[in-house]
Enzyme design. Structure first.
Site, PDB file in Angstrom:
ATOM      1  N   LYS A  52       0.845  -1.206   0.000  1.00 36.02           N
ATOM      2  CA  LYS A  52       0.000   0.000   0.000  1.00 36.02           C
ATOM      3  C   LYS A  52       0.873   1.246   0.000  1.00 36.02           C
ATOM      4  CE  LYS A  52      -3.868  -2.380   2.215  1.00 36.02           C
ATOM      5  NZ  LYS A  52      -4.681  -2.632   3.404  1.00 36.02           N
ATOM      6  N   GLN A  96      -4.349  -1.653   9.662  1.00 35.02           N
ATOM      7  CA  GLN A  96      -4.357  -2.976   9.041  1.00 35.02           C
ATOM      8  C   GLN A  96      -4.950  -4.011   9.991  1.00 35.02           C
ATOM      9  OE1 GLN A  96      -3.631  -3.404   5.849  1.00 35.02           O
ATOM     10  NE2 GLN A  96      -3.996  -5.589   5.873  1.00 35.02           N
ATOM     11  N   ASP A 119     -10.841   2.880   4.287  1.00 35.93           N
ATOM     12  CA  ASP A 119     -11.189   1.455   4.205  1.00 35.93           C
ATOM     13  C   ASP A 119     -12.701   1.264   4.123  1.00 35.93           C
ATOM     14  OD1 ASP A 119      -9.104  -0.428   4.097  1.00 35.93           O
ATOM     15  OD2 ASP A 119      -8.576  -0.087   6.203  1.00 35.93           O
TER      16      ASP A 119
HETATM   17  N1  GUN Z   1      -7.039  -6.858   6.259  1.00 38.61           N
HETATM   18  C1  GUN Z   1      -7.460  -7.570   5.189  1.00 38.61           C
HETATM   19  N2  GUN Z   1      -7.996  -6.764   4.269  1.00 38.61           N
HETATM   20  C2  GUN Z   1      -7.910  -5.512   4.750  1.00 38.61           C
HETATM   21  C3  GUN Z   1      -8.294  -4.231   4.242  1.00 38.61           C
HETATM   22  O1  GUN Z   1      -8.846  -4.080   3.147  1.00 38.61           O
HETATM   23  N3  GUN Z   1      -8.026  -3.181   5.056  1.00 38.61           N
HETATM   24  C4  GUN Z   1      -7.434  -3.311   6.272  1.00 38.61           C
HETATM   25  N4  GUN Z   1      -7.235  -2.223   6.981  1.00 38.61           N
HETATM   26  N5  GUN Z   1      -7.078  -4.485   6.765  1.00 38.61           N
HETATM   27  C5  GUN Z   1      -7.315  -5.572   6.005  1.00 38.61           C
END
Ligand code: GUN
Length: 291
Positions: A52, A96, A119
């Site tokens: 990311k 995350q 998100d």
């Molecule tokens: N863990 C798995 N997928 C995601 C996501 O799209 N965002 C976040 N913050 N954590 C995740």
């Protein structure tokens, strides 16, 4: 059969975002800024967050990575989020997931300012999604919608079967596909661990979205000839012959399923890359709203 190549589709979206950032900078403004919080050192989470951050840099976004020990107190994490909420130079915040067991994910999600929740996990944003209002769509479902758009996959009037009901993928995906929007207007069946006759239901699907996190769960005998198959799975399966000691497996038995489909996403190189594209688009949107 066409392979829905996430690399090609996400590259095209990233090129457009790059152009948008160049225009912003030309106007003498600061670039969009994403702040990511990583708690602990879960291998998969490390990889996702690193990707990311790297993608932010590639398109000219500013990014900040905040790392906290997996023993961090919940209150410290919430305080860190509050600081980012109050920082006017931060447009998007992501924490995350998953988090260590002693931290409430729900509390964390609800502490993020909904206007910075790129998100799209905050109940306010999920509520807006359900009502068809402008919001941040969770990155993976958003990425899948962008992929359907990029490859011009017809959804109107189709029967979509979503396997998995998580807040991150399955549930928002089912809402989007059933919404009265472009690449929506499906009749949606959402299946989960208590669904009897799952194979029979899948066999009726024009579109299958597999998001249950069980490697190679969807087999050829569960897929109708000509279906479109979207594979959200990214499980690390131990493999001593692989360099890293594991291989990434999707939720679909690709080799046997692919020949029955008209379109299918590969793993890796499919939905995962689109998730990042969705996140970047949300971050630009947060910036636009903020500026
Ligand atoms: N863990 C798995 N997928 C995601 C996501 O799209 N965002 C976040 N913050 N954590 C995740």
């Amino acid at each position: 059969m066409i392979v829905l190549d996430g690399k090609i589709a996400s590259q095209s979206i990233k090129e457009n975002l790059k152009t948008d950032v160049s225009a912003i900078i030309k106007h003498g403004k600061r670039p969009p800024h994403l702040a990511a919080i990583l708690v602990g050192n879960n291998g998969a989470s490390e990889t996702y967050v690193a990707s990311k951050v790297k993608n932010c840099e590639e398109i000219g976004f500013q990014s900040t990575l905040i790392r906290l020990e997996d023993t961090v107190e919940e209150s410290k994490l919430l305080e860190t989020i509050q600081q980012l909420n109050n920082n006017k130079a931060v447009d998007g915040i992501l924490v995350q997931l998953p988090l260590p067991k002693h931290i409430s994910e729900q509390k964390v999600i609800e502490t993020i300012n909904p206007q910075k929740d790129v998100d799209g996990f905050h109940p306010v944003n999920i509520g807006k999604l359900v009502q068809g209002l402008e919001t941040f769509i969770p990155a993976t479902p958003y990425g899948i919608m962008l992929m359907l758009e990029y490859f011009n996959i017809e959804t109107k009037g189709k029967h979509a079967v979503v396997i998995g009901r998580s807040n991150i993928v399955g549930r928002p995906m089912s809402i989007l596909l059933s919404s009265n929007i472009k690449r929506g207007n499906c009749t949606v069946t959402i299946c989960h661990s208590h669904t009897p006759n799952l194979s029979e239901i899948c066999l009726q699907a024009d579109i299958i979205v597999a998001a249950l996190g069980k490697p190679e769960f969807v087999k050829a005998n569960m897929v109708k000839q000509g279906a479109v198959v979207i594979d959200v799975g990214i499980t690390r399966v131990a493999d001593t012959t692989a360099k890293k000691g594991f291989r990434i497996k999707g939720d679909v038995a690709y080799n046997e399923v692919a020949t029955k489909t008209t379109a299918i996403t590969p793993v890796p190189g499919g939905v995962g890359l689109m998730t990042i594209a969705g996140l970047l688009k949300n971050t630009l949107q947060a910036y636009m709203n903020n500026e």
